[in-house]
Design a protein around this motif. Structure first.
Motif, PDB file in Angstrom:
ATOM      1  N   ALA A 160      49.215 -33.722  70.404  1.00  0.00           N
ATOM      2  CA  ALA A 160      49.638 -35.100  70.139  1.00  0.00           C
ATOM      3  C   ALA A 160      48.458 -36.051  70.236  1.00  0.00           C
ATOM      4  CB  ALA A 160      50.716 -35.527  71.133  1.00  0.00           C
ATOM      5  N   VAL A 161      48.487 -37.063  69.380  1.00  0.00           N
ATOM      6  CA  VAL A 161      47.612 -38.230  69.522  1.00  0.00           C
ATOM      7  C   VAL A 161      48.549 -39.395  69.798  1.00  0.00           C
ATOM      8  CG1 VAL A 161      46.035 -39.824  68.377  1.00  0.00           C
ATOM      9  CG2 VAL A 161      45.761 -37.367  68.043  1.00  0.00           C
ATOM     10  N   PRO A 162      48.648 -39.795  71.083  1.00  0.00           N
ATOM     11  CA  PRO A 162      49.596 -40.868  71.438  1.00  0.00           C
ATOM     12  C   PRO A 162      49.246 -42.191  70.765  1.00  0.00           C
ATOM     13  CG  PRO A 162      48.766 -39.707  73.393  1.00  0.00           C
ATOM     14  CD  PRO A 162      47.917 -39.277  72.238  1.00  0.00           C
ATOM     15  N   GLY A 163      50.273 -42.979  70.494  1.00  0.00           N
ATOM     16  CA  GLY A 163      50.057 -44.289  69.899  1.00  0.00           C
ATOM     17  C   GLY A 163      49.566 -44.190  68.471  1.00  0.00           C
ATOM     18  N   MET A 164      48.843 -45.211  68.042  1.00  0.00           N
ATOM     19  CA  MET A 164      48.371 -45.280  66.660  1.00  0.00           C
ATOM     20  C   MET A 164      46.975 -45.895  66.643  1.00  0.00           C
ATOM     21  SD  MET A 164      51.956 -46.578  64.992  1.00  0.00           S
ATOM     22  CE  MET A 164      51.396 -46.620  63.300  1.00  0.00           C
ATOM     23  N   ALA A 165      45.992 -45.126  67.089  1.00  0.00           N
ATOM     24  CA  ALA A 165      44.618 -45.633  67.184  1.00  0.00           C
ATOM     25  C   ALA A 165      44.033 -45.878  65.801  1.00  0.00           C
ATOM     26  CB  ALA A 165      43.750 -44.645  67.953  1.00  0.00           C
ATOM     27  N   ILE A 166      43.398 -47.040  65.621  1.00  0.00           N
ATOM     28  CA  ILE A 166      42.739 -47.362  64.360  1.00  0.00           C
ATOM     29  C   ILE A 166      41.544 -46.419  64.172  1.00  0.00           C
ATOM     30  CG2 ILE A 166      41.522 -49.132  63.026  1.00  0.00           C
ATOM     31  CD1 ILE A 166      44.452 -49.739  63.477  1.00  0.00           C
ATOM     32  N   GLY A 167      41.466 -45.822  62.987  1.00  0.00           N
ATOM     33  CA  GLY A 167      40.367 -44.906  62.681  1.00  0.00           C
ATOM     34  C   GLY A 167      40.799 -43.458  62.623  1.00  0.00           C
ATOM     35  N   GLY A 170      44.732 -41.324  58.498  1.00  0.00           N
ATOM     36  CA  GLY A 170      45.900 -42.078  58.060  1.00  0.00           C
ATOM     37  C   GLY A 170      45.930 -43.492  58.599  1.00  0.00           C
ATOM     38  N   MET A 171      45.064 -43.777  59.573  1.00  0.00           N
ATOM     39  CA  MET A 171      45.009 -45.111  60.192  1.00  0.00           C
ATOM     40  C   MET A 171      43.635 -45.743  60.000  1.00  0.00           C
ATOM     41  SD  MET A 171      47.821 -46.230  61.654  1.00  0.00           S
ATOM     42  CE  MET A 171      47.184 -47.405  62.834  1.00  0.00           C
ATOM     43  N   GLU A 172      42.906 -45.323  58.965  1.00  0.00           N
ATOM     44  CA  GLU A 172      41.569 -45.858  58.721  1.00  0.00           C
ATOM     45  C   GLU A 172      41.646 -47.339  58.352  1.00  0.00           C
ATOM     46  OE1 GLU A 172      42.796 -43.113  57.236  1.00  0.00           O
ATOM     47  OE2 GLU A 172      41.317 -41.495  57.204  1.00  0.00           O
ATOM     48  N   SER A 173      40.673 -48.091  58.838  1.00  0.00           N
ATOM     49  CA  SER A 173      40.587 -49.520  58.525  1.00  0.00           C
ATOM     50  C   SER A 173      39.126 -49.933  58.510  1.00  0.00           C
ATOM     51  CB  SER A 173      41.372 -50.343  59.551  1.00  0.00           C
ATOM     52  OG  SER A 173      41.289 -51.712  59.243  1.00  0.00           O
ATOM     53  N   GLY A 174      38.456 -49.647  57.391  1.00  0.00           N
ATOM     54  CA  GLY A 174      37.039 -49.980  57.264  1.00  0.00           C
ATOM     55  C   GLY A 174      36.199 -49.271  58.303  1.00  0.00           C
ATOM     56  N   ASN A 175      35.328 -50.013  58.972  1.00  0.00           N
ATOM     57  CA  ASN A 175      34.446 -49.434  59.983  1.00  0.00           C
ATOM     58  C   ASN A 175      35.027 -49.499  61.387  1.00  0.00           C
ATOM     59  OD1 ASN A 175      32.375 -48.725  58.169  1.00  0.00           O
ATOM     60  ND2 ASN A 175      31.628 -50.829  58.163  1.00  0.00           N
ATOM     61  N   THR A 176      36.256 -49.992  61.532  1.00  0.00           N
ATOM     62  CA  THR A 176      36.885 -50.072  62.850  1.00  0.00           C
ATOM     63  C   THR A 176      37.344 -48.685  63.282  1.00  0.00           C
ATOM     64  OG1 THR A 176      37.659 -52.305  62.359  1.00  0.00           O
ATOM     65  CG2 THR A 176      38.696 -51.171  64.206  1.00  0.00           C
ATOM     66  N   LYS A 177      36.841 -48.217  64.415  1.00  0.00           N
ATOM     67  CA  LYS A 177      37.175 -46.875  64.908  1.00  0.00           C
ATOM     68  C   LYS A 177      37.374 -46.924  66.416  1.00  0.00           C
ATOM     69  CE  LYS A 177      34.551 -44.583  61.251  1.00  0.00           C
ATOM     70  NZ  LYS A 177      33.421 -43.685  60.928  1.00  0.00           N
ATOM     71  N   GLN A 178      38.621 -46.797  66.830  1.00  0.00           N
ATOM     72  CA  GLN A 178      38.917 -46.797  68.257  1.00  0.00           C
ATOM     73  C   GLN A 178      38.777 -45.385  68.824  1.00  0.00           C
ATOM     74  OE1 GLN A 178      42.939 -48.337  68.098  1.00  0.00           O
ATOM     75  NE2 GLN A 178      42.247 -50.431  68.473  1.00  0.00           N
ATOM     76  N   PRO A 179      38.256 -45.260  70.034  1.00  0.00           N
ATOM     77  CA  PRO A 179      38.241 -43.935  70.681  1.00  0.00           C
ATOM     78  C   PRO A 179      39.676 -43.429  70.836  1.00  0.00           C
ATOM     79  CG  PRO A 179      36.894 -45.513  71.893  1.00  0.00           C
ATOM     80  CD  PRO A 179      37.672 -46.305  70.876  1.00  0.00           C
TER      81      PRO A 179
END
Length: 200
Positions: A160-167, A170-179
């Motif tokens: 599992a990957v809990p939550g919905m981390a940006i990056g 399927g959750m890509e948003s430009g250069n924003t990448k959350q650990p």
């Protein structure tokens, strides 16, 4: 307009003009080569049209598209997701690029009941739940991690990957990448780290 453009170009230093021209030629050659290698029908008459319609997708390739793990086992996937969720569809496209086949794409408003049915620890919940070879795959897990996990055939319930981390895939948003962290869990609900992503 052409006159103004040529006047502007003539005022540029020669070395800068050379860089601009060279960069444009190299970029055009690179994109054309990639299109042709993908079987794109590039002709003299449609060259610019093909470049315009495909260059954006070529230059915006996801970091998750590159495959680092091989896998020859079961590839059929059953996905449960909310009808209103769009990022789940993007994750489905991601795993399809890695050779997984969507056996069923079930859109339901009963996602909480689905997670309970498969004994997913509540702290690990995300937006979609997938079943692959009897294992639960929750959220935006990179396909290569799924393949590595399935190769090992562990006595566990899933990942599992809990939550919905940006990056995440399927959750890509430009250069924003959350650990984010991929967690593994057993049938008793015990959880431990499978893999951490601090930078990617």
């Amino acid at each position: 307009m052409y006159k103004r453009f040529s006047d502007w170009m003539s005022k540029l230093p020669r070395y800068l003009l050379a860089v601009i021209v060279t960069t444009g030629v190299v970029a055009t050659a690179y994109i054309t080569f990639n299109l042709m290698s993908q079987g794109e029908n590039v002709t003299a008459s449609n060259h610019l049209q093909v470049l315009a319609s495909n260059s954006t997708s070529l230059l915006n390739v996801s970091v998750w598209d590159q495959q680092t793990e091989s896998y020859s086992g079961t590839r059929d996937v059953k996905v449960y997701r909310s009808p209103a969720c769009t990022c789940c569809g993007n994750w489905i496209k991601h795993i399809q690029k890695h050779g997984f086949k969507i056996q069923a794409d079930i859109k339901t408003d009963e996602m909480e009941a689905i997670k309970q049915k498969y004994n997913l620890p509540p702290d690990l919940a995300s937006c979609h739940t997938a079943i692959i070879d009897g294992y639960v795959m929750e959220g935006h897990i990179p396909a290569d991690d799924i393949k590595l996990f399935l190769q090992q055939q562990p006595q566990l319930a899933g990942l599992a990957v809990p939550g919905m981390a940006i990056g995440t895939p399927g959750m890509e948003s430009g250069n924003t990448k959350q650990p984010f962290t991929v967690m593994e869990f057993n049938h008793q609900g015990e959880v431990q780290i499978f893999k951490k992503y601090q930078s990617y």
